[in-house]
Design an enzyme around this catalytic site. Structure first.
Site, PDB file in Angstrom:
ATOM      1  N   ARG A  55       0.904  -1.111   0.178  1.00 19.65           N
ATOM      2  CA  ARG A  55       0.019  -0.019   0.077  1.00 19.65           C
ATOM      3  C   ARG A  55       0.911   1.181   0.072  1.00 19.65           C
ATOM      4  NH1 ARG A  55       2.509   2.273   3.801  1.00 19.65           N
ATOM      5  NH2 ARG A  55       1.091   3.649   3.483  1.00 19.65           N
ATOM      6  N   GLY A  56       0.215   2.415  -0.391  1.00 23.50           N
ATOM      7  CA  GLY A  56       0.931   3.630  -0.455  1.00 23.50           C
ATOM      8  C   GLY A  56       1.142   3.811  -1.989  1.00 23.50           C
ATOM      9  N   ALA A  57       0.789   5.206  -2.155  1.00 27.76           N
ATOM     10  CA  ALA A  57       0.325   5.427  -3.588  1.00 27.76           C
ATOM     11  C   ALA A  57       1.652   5.093  -4.522  1.00 27.76           C
ATOM     12  CB  ALA A  57       0.023   6.928  -3.706  1.00 27.76           C
ATOM     13  N   ASP A 243      -2.399  10.664  -2.295  1.00 26.32           N
ATOM     14  CA  ASP A 243      -2.740   9.635  -3.162  1.00 26.32           C
ATOM     15  C   ASP A 243      -3.215  10.234  -4.533  1.00 26.32           C
ATOM     16  OD1 ASP A 243      -3.147   8.621  -0.171  1.00 26.32           O
ATOM     17  OD2 ASP A 243      -3.043   6.839  -1.629  1.00 26.32           O
ATOM     18  N   LYS A 254      -5.045  10.088   3.354  1.00 23.23           N
ATOM     19  CA  LYS A 254      -5.433   9.080   4.148  1.00 23.23           C
ATOM     20  C   LYS A 254      -6.670  10.104   5.124  1.00 23.23           C
ATOM     21  CE  LYS A 254      -5.110   6.087   4.667  1.00 23.23           C
ATOM     22  NZ  LYS A 254      -5.751   5.052   3.618  1.00 23.23           N
TER      23      LYS A 254
HETATM   24  C1  LIG Z   1       3.504   8.034   0.003  1.00 24.50           C
HETATM   25  S1  LIG Z   1       1.945   6.866   0.402  1.00 24.50           S
HETATM   26  C2  LIG Z   1       0.647   8.060  -0.094  1.00 24.50           C
HETATM   27  C3  LIG Z   1      -0.550   7.523   0.831  1.00 24.50           C
HETATM   28  O1  LIG Z   1      -0.959   6.394   0.350  1.00 24.50           O
HETATM   29  C4  LIG Z   1      -1.601   5.801   1.912  1.00 24.50           C
HETATM   30  O2  LIG Z   1      -2.964   5.301   1.880  1.00 24.50           O
HETATM   31  P1  LIG Z   1      -3.034   3.466   1.846  1.00 24.50           P
HETATM   32  O3  LIG Z   1      -1.998   3.260   2.991  1.00 24.50           O
HETATM   33  O4  LIG Z   1      -4.253   3.219   2.099  1.00 24.50           O
HETATM   34  O5  LIG Z   1      -2.327   3.268   0.694  1.00 24.50           O
HETATM   35  C5  LIG Z   1      -1.882   7.180   2.991  1.00 24.50           C
HETATM   36  O6  LIG Z   1      -2.835   7.832   2.180  1.00 24.50           O
HETATM   37  C6  LIG Z   1      -0.439   7.817   2.216  1.00 24.50           C
HETATM   38  O7  LIG Z   1      -0.300   9.158   2.654  1.00 24.50           O
END
Ligand SMILES: CSC[C@H]1O[C@H](OP(=O)(O)O)[C@H](O)[C@@H]1O
EC number: 5.3.1.23
Length: 357
Positions: A55-57, A243, A254
């Site tokens: 996860r993580g964009a 994201d 988030k």
């Molecule tokens: C550099 S990560 C960007 C962003 O992604 C995360 O969401 P998720 O854990 O649901 O994939 C979070 O919003 C981060 O800030």
């Protein structure tokens, strides 16, 4: 490309290619267990993105690129010279894995552009070269952003982060945590206060893990504790990732980021969003057009495998929100910094000459 078989993930190891397959650090079990899962089929990679193994964009974009490599190899193995038609179903599966992080669609679009240029022979080597380039470019972009973001911080100061925008959420080094790493190295950060970030706890599990791994002072806090901390006067910046950033500078990130930004503005604290230009979507005019992922309410109704709410309790679980550009003091990208973002400023940034991303 990795030259040794991946065994124990470090923060820089969200996704690795080794020999003939993709390895993903299983972020669902970090930091309690640090282990890789390996993948040889694109549909399995799509499911890994949906299930948040990765996860993580930016990490989602890098992973999708490697997923296209696997898709190309399978399509050529089954359809030979007809692989360009056969690959389509897997490309669609990857694109359908999660809706908000635009890096996913950016990476697939870049791989599609390569596919169009290829002939009917086995595309695997060319696709792998492109996926590795996307990975390395993201890592380099994060180091550039780290330096640019650190320059904005006078310090020494305390920082609040939300979720995890660290190395494990990217191709390496991190976006928001990349700025933290560079600013800490420059002596500008006293301490990082990491929101635990309910319900998936990216802050408690991943940001704390990353910063302790790097020896950066970090204090975990409940999401609701950020307000009183800010009132205390020690926090100079809220630094987060994103994201998807709309053309006018609205920021999807988030869930909880919007509330942090309102609190920061009330307390005279600056808000920095660190994200590569692969996170900027000039095709959406404002944040109102950004699709916000709703995940299973069970993620909210339980915590650590324990049911919290009464049976039959109804819950909502939007996992992103949109922070208006007016509440963002700086958007830091690898192409430069936009202060007080507007559509005109974002267009100028994206038209700047630092190469296509
Ligand atoms: C550099 S990560 C960007 C962003 O992604 C995360 O969401 P998720 O854990 O649901 O994939 C979070 O919003 C981060 O800030």
């Amino acid at each position: 490309m990795n030259t040794t078989k991946p065994t124990l993930p470090t923060p820089d190891d969200a996704a690795l290619w080794y020999e003939d397959r993709l390895y993903l650090a299983d972020q669902r079990v970090l930091p309690e267990r640090a282990e890789f899962l390996s993948y040889q089929q694109a549909p399995e990679v799509a499911e890994a993105i949906r299930a948040m193994v990765v996860r993580g964009a930016p990490a989602i974009g890098v992973t999708a690129a490697y997923g296209v490599v696997l898709a190309g190899r399978a399509a050529h193995a089954t359809a030979g010279v007809g692989w360009k038609t056969a690959i389509e179903a897997d490309l669609e599966r990857l694109a359908a894995s999660r809706p908000t992080a635009v890096n996913l669609f950016w990476a697939i679009r870049r791989m599609r552009a390569l596919i169009e240029r290829l002939d009917t022979t086995d595309p695997t080597p060319a696709l792998l070269r492109e996926a590795l380039a996307i990975h390395e470019e993201d890592r380099a972009a994060n180091h550039r952003m780290g330096d640019l973001g650190a320059e904005l911080i006078e310090g020494p100061t305390d920082i609040v982060t939300h979720c995890n925008a660290g190395a494990i959420a990217t191709g390496g080094y991190g976006t928001a945590l990349g700025v933290v790493r560079s600013a800490f190295a420059a002596g500008k950060i006293r301490r990082v206060y990491a929101d635990e970030t309910r319900p998936w706890m990216q802050g408690a599990r991943l940001t704390a893990w990353e910063l302790m791994h790097d020896g950066i002072p970090v204090t975990l806090q409940a999401d609701g504790a950020a307000a009183s901390l800010m009132a205390g006067g020690s926090v100079g910046w809220v630094i987060v990732g994103s994201d998807r950033i709309a053309a006018n500078g609205d920021v999807a990130n988030k869930i909880g980021t919007y509330g942090l930004a309102v609190l920061a503005r009330y307390h005279g604290i600056k808000v920095m969003v660190a994200a590569p230009t692969s996170t900027v979507d000039m095709e959406v005019a404002s944040g109102a057009e950004i699709p916000i992922e709703e995940r299973d309410s069970d993620e909210l109704l339980s915590c650590g495998g324990r049911r919290l709410a009464p049976a039959g309790c109804v819950a909502r679980n939007p996992v992103f929100d949109v922070t208006p550009a007016a509440l963002v003091d700086a958007i830091v990208t690898e192409r430069g910094v936009v202060l007080n973002p507007t559509t005109e400023k974002m267009r100028a940034l994206m038209d700047s000459s630092m190469g296509e991303r």
